[in-house]
Design a protein around this motif. Structure first.
Motif, mmCIF file in Angstrom:
data_model
loop_
_atom_site.group_PDB
_atom_site.id
_atom_site.type_symbol
_atom_site.label_atom_id
_atom_site.label_comp_id
_atom_site.label_asym_id
_atom_site.label_seq_id
_atom_site.Cartn_x
_atom_site.Cartn_y
_atom_site.Cartn_z
ATOM 1 N N ILE A 157 0.964 -1.104 0.075
ATOM 2 C CA ILE A 157 -0.118 0.366 0.396
ATOM 3 C C ILE A 157 1.073 1.714 0.009
ATOM 4 N N PRO A 158 1.144 1.828 -0.570
ATOM 5 C CA PRO A 158 1.953 3.209 -0.713
ATOM 6 C C PRO A 158 2.007 4.332 0.011
ATOM 7 N N THR A 159 2.634 4.764 0.520
ATOM 8 C CA THR A 159 2.885 5.667 1.116
ATOM 9 C C THR A 159 3.329 7.218 0.988
ATOM 10 N N SER A 160 4.300 6.754 0.076
ATOM 11 C CA SER A 160 5.685 8.263 -0.126
ATOM 12 C C SER A 160 4.835 9.157 -1.344
ATOM 13 N N ARG A 161 4.246 8.575 -1.713
ATOM 14 C CA ARG A 161 3.971 9.816 -2.673
ATOM 15 C C ARG A 161 1.877 10.334 -3.022
ATOM 16 N N ARG A 162 1.683 11.274 -2.707
ATOM 17 C CA ARG A 162 0.457 11.684 -3.127
ATOM 18 C C ARG A 162 -0.180 10.512 -3.937
ATOM 19 N N GLU A 163 0.127 11.463 -5.098
ATOM 20 C CA GLU A 163 -0.509 10.966 -6.456
ATOM 21 C C GLU A 163 -0.693 9.397 -6.210
ATOM 22 N N ASP A 164 -0.291 8.431 -6.118
ATOM 23 C CA ASP A 164 -0.594 7.467 -5.871
ATOM 24 C C ASP A 164 -1.490 6.808 -4.899
ATOM 25 N N ILE A 165 -1.314 6.836 -3.532
ATOM 26 C CA ILE A 165 -1.876 6.957 -2.976
ATOM 27 C C ILE A 165 -3.354 7.552 -3.514
ATOM 28 N N THR A 166 -3.709 8.400 -3.997
ATOM 29 C CA THR A 166 -4.778 8.649 -4.061
ATOM 30 C C THR A 166 -5.262 7.972 -5.569
ATOM 31 N N ALA A 167 -4.718 7.430 -6.519
ATOM 32 C CA ALA A 167 -4.698 6.840 -8.145
ATOM 33 C C ALA A 167 -5.046 5.613 -7.471
ATOM 34 N N GLU A 168 -4.947 5.401 -6.693
ATOM 35 C CA GLU A 168 -3.933 3.105 -6.306
ATOM 36 C C GLU A 168 -5.848 3.268 -5.504
ATOM 37 N N SER A 169 -6.202 1.251 -6.176
ATOM 38 C CA SER A 169 -8.051 1.390 -5.525
ATOM 39 C C SER A 169 -7.786 0.351 -4.476
ATOM 40 N N THR A 170 -8.449 -0.740 -4.106
ATOM 41 C CA THR A 170 -8.193 -2.237 -3.749
ATOM 42 C C THR A 170 -8.213 -2.610 -4.708
ATOM 43 N N GLN A 171 -8.647 -2.578 -5.325
ATOM 44 C CA GLN A 171 -8.388 -4.051 -6.722
ATOM 45 C C GLN A 171 -7.745 -3.568 -7.645
ATOM 46 N N SER A 174 3.768 11.107 8.144
ATOM 47 C CA SER A 174 4.634 12.431 7.834
ATOM 48 C C SER A 174 3.670 12.431 6.823
ATOM 49 N N LEU A 175 1.789 12.404 6.388
ATOM 50 C CA LEU A 175 1.341 12.461 5.237
ATOM 51 C C LEU A 175 0.045 12.870 6.172
ATOM 52 N N SER A 176 -0.953 13.455 5.463
ATOM 53 C CA SER A 176 -1.891 14.285 6.180
ATOM 54 C C SER A 176 -2.718 13.411 6.670
ATOM 55 N N PRO A 177 -3.584 13.669 7.934
ATOM 56 C CA PRO A 177 -4.088 12.610 8.307
ATOM 57 C C PRO A 177 -5.282 11.980 7.253
ATOM 58 N N GLU A 178 -5.872 12.859 6.318
ATOM 59 C CA GLU A 178 -6.230 12.323 5.362
ATOM 60 C C GLU A 178 -6.167 10.850 4.510
ATOM 61 N N LEU A 179 -5.124 11.852 4.179
ATOM 62 C CA LEU A 179 -4.369 9.974 3.411
ATOM 63 C C LEU A 179 -4.208 8.769 4.076
ATOM 64 N N ALA A 180 -3.456 9.602 5.676
ATOM 65 C CA ALA A 180 -3.477 8.400 6.494
ATOM 66 C C ALA A 180 -3.801 7.116 6.324
ATOM 67 N N ARG A 181 -5.381 7.992 7.248
ATOM 68 C CA ARG A 181 -6.713 7.761 6.600
ATOM 69 C C ARG A 181 -7.669 5.994 5.854
ATOM 70 N N ARG A 182 -6.542 6.756 4.471
ATOM 71 C CA ARG A 182 -6.935 6.313 3.439
ATOM 72 C C ARG A 182 -5.810 4.971 2.962
ATOM 73 N N VAL A 183 -4.935 5.128 3.890
ATOM 74 C CA VAL A 183 -3.369 4.003 3.229
ATOM 75 C C VAL A 183 -4.002 2.828 4.171
ATOM 76 N N LEU A 184 -4.846 3.577 5.764
ATOM 77 C CA LEU A 184 -5.422 2.554 6.754
ATOM 78 C C LEU A 184 -6.308 1.775 5.641
ATOM 79 N N ASP A 185 -7.267 2.438 5.145
ATOM 80 C CA ASP A 185 -8.635 2.041 4.818
ATOM 81 C C ASP A 185 -7.721 0.476 3.218
ATOM 82 N N LEU A 186 -6.473 1.103 2.891
ATOM 83 C CA LEU A 186 -6.837 0.269 1.564
ATOM 84 C C LEU A 186 -5.566 -1.263 2.343
#
Length: 368
Positions: free
Chosen positions: A291-305, A342-354
């Motif tokens: 599950i990506p954590t380094s770049r915002r664009e990867d975190i937002t672009a990737e999906s579960t599938q 080092s992420l924003s709470p919004e991005l961190a929550r997405r990482v945890l959910d993914l």
């Protein structure tokens, strides 16, 4: 795995986190953690608190380390073995170490504990476990590893502690006993298997000019000293390295769980198929940081599938005639590629959910 730990825990593709969370409230961080990883939760590290950052969090009790108040100008952390009284402090340190090695109970109120001031999340986590037993399979702890401590902290002349034999021995033994104490503490509080991760981001620098004199044997000795201490308390020893490193060194060590950034660096571990399968044959577990954590664009672009598909494609490189994807998943934990501190709470929550959704989808697909 050692005889003490073998058979106590099966990974089965469960989700696990790395440690740091970008919040300033431990209770909220625990709610996030138990929602994402109720089967194998961990205690939160909040780097917004200076005392919970990687180097100071586990520095207390080590007489070779001096900490100046962080709120004062020039406040810093450094090694100093030349100050008056150090030899007496060193003797007391080794007496405490030998007592802990002889009797694990000596750890309980020793210099090797981690205080609430530096790890409030650990104590809140321990208190909450009695209310969270329903899905619990294991619990995870973490400690900054000796190589990162030894290279991240310098003496007054800017020289890393790794290159001083006295400092290196004290920090290695101190980290080992702190890992042993935490393993013992979490085992008593949870009644469950404990996965104790050694966080070693500095190992990503192996091979650079700064570490040109560091040998494979020295790294394995440091890792094994901490792993053996964890095993002695009945825990499973893991190691997490951000980015890339010499994975062969770690695959050949006495760790039980190898945590790696599969999203960004799988191509560096894939050529080691034989070494990975030998490690798995010994009962080792892969903590697959897909599950990506380094770049915002990867975190937002990737999906579960998309991340499930990525895992399946990567797994193709490691399966063997005697180990298919189902077998591989049984010895795999699904994790973020690194911590989310080092992420924003919004991005961190997405990482945890993914992390949770990818794990659950893979488990449904392969384990039924």
């Amino acid at each position: 795995m050692t005889a003490e730990t073998a058979g106590r825990f099966t990974a089965d593709g469960l989700p696990v986190l790395i440690g740091s969370v970008p919040l300033d409230n431990h209770e909220q961080a625990l709610e996030w953690i138990f929602a994402a990883t109720p089967e194998v939760p961990l205690w939160p590290q909040l780097p917004s608190n200076p005392m919970e950052r990687m180097l100071p969090q586990f520095a207390e009790g080590l007489p070779c380390i001096v900490e100046e108040p962080a709120d004062e100008p020039g406040g810093r952390i450094y090694y100093d073995i030349l100050r008056p009284g150090f030899e007496e402090e060193m003797l007391a340190f080794y007496e405490d170490y030998l007592a802990a090695m002889e009797d694990g109970a000596a750890l309980d109120n020793s210099r090797f504990t981690t205080s609430q001031e530096r790890a409030r999340g650990l104590y809140l986590f321990a208190e909450s476990l009695a209310r969270r037993k329903k899905n619990l399979t294991a619990v995870k702890g973490q400690i900054t590893g000796p190589f990162t401590m030894l290279t991240g902290i310098k003496d007054r002349d800017g020289r890393a502690g790794y290159f001083d034999d006295t400092i290196r021995d004290m920090v290695a033994k101190g980290c080992a006993m702190k890992a042993a104490w935490q393993t013992r503490f979490l085992a008593r509080k949870s009644g469950m298997p404990v996965l104790m991760f050694i966080d070693e981001p500095a190992l990503a620098g192996l091979g650079s000019s700064a570490f040109i004199s560091v040998t494979t044997a020295e790294i394995q000795e440091l890792v094994n000293e901490v792993a053996d201490a964890v095993h002695h308390q009945g825990g499973l020893a893991g190691i997490h390295v951000c980015a890339n490193t010499d994975w062969g060194i770690l695959l050949g060590s006495r760790i039980d769980v190898l945590s790696f950034d599969a999203y960004g660096f799988f191509d560096r571990i894939a050529p080691l198929k034989k070494e990975v399968n030998d490690y798995l044959d010994r009962g080792g577990i892969l903590a697959w940081g897909g599950i990506p954590t380094s770049r915002r664009e990867d975190i937002t672009a990737e999906s579960t599938q998309s991340l499930v598909t990525l895992w399946q494609n990567q797994a193709d490189a490691l399966v063997s005639p005697g180990r298919d994807k189902k077998d591989l998943l049984r010895q795999t934990l699904i994790t973020p590629s690194c911590g989310t501190g080092s992420l924003s709470p919004e991005l961190a929550r997405r990482v945890l959910d993914l992390t949770r959704s990818v794990s659950m989808t893979l488990r449904d697909t392969f384990l039924g």
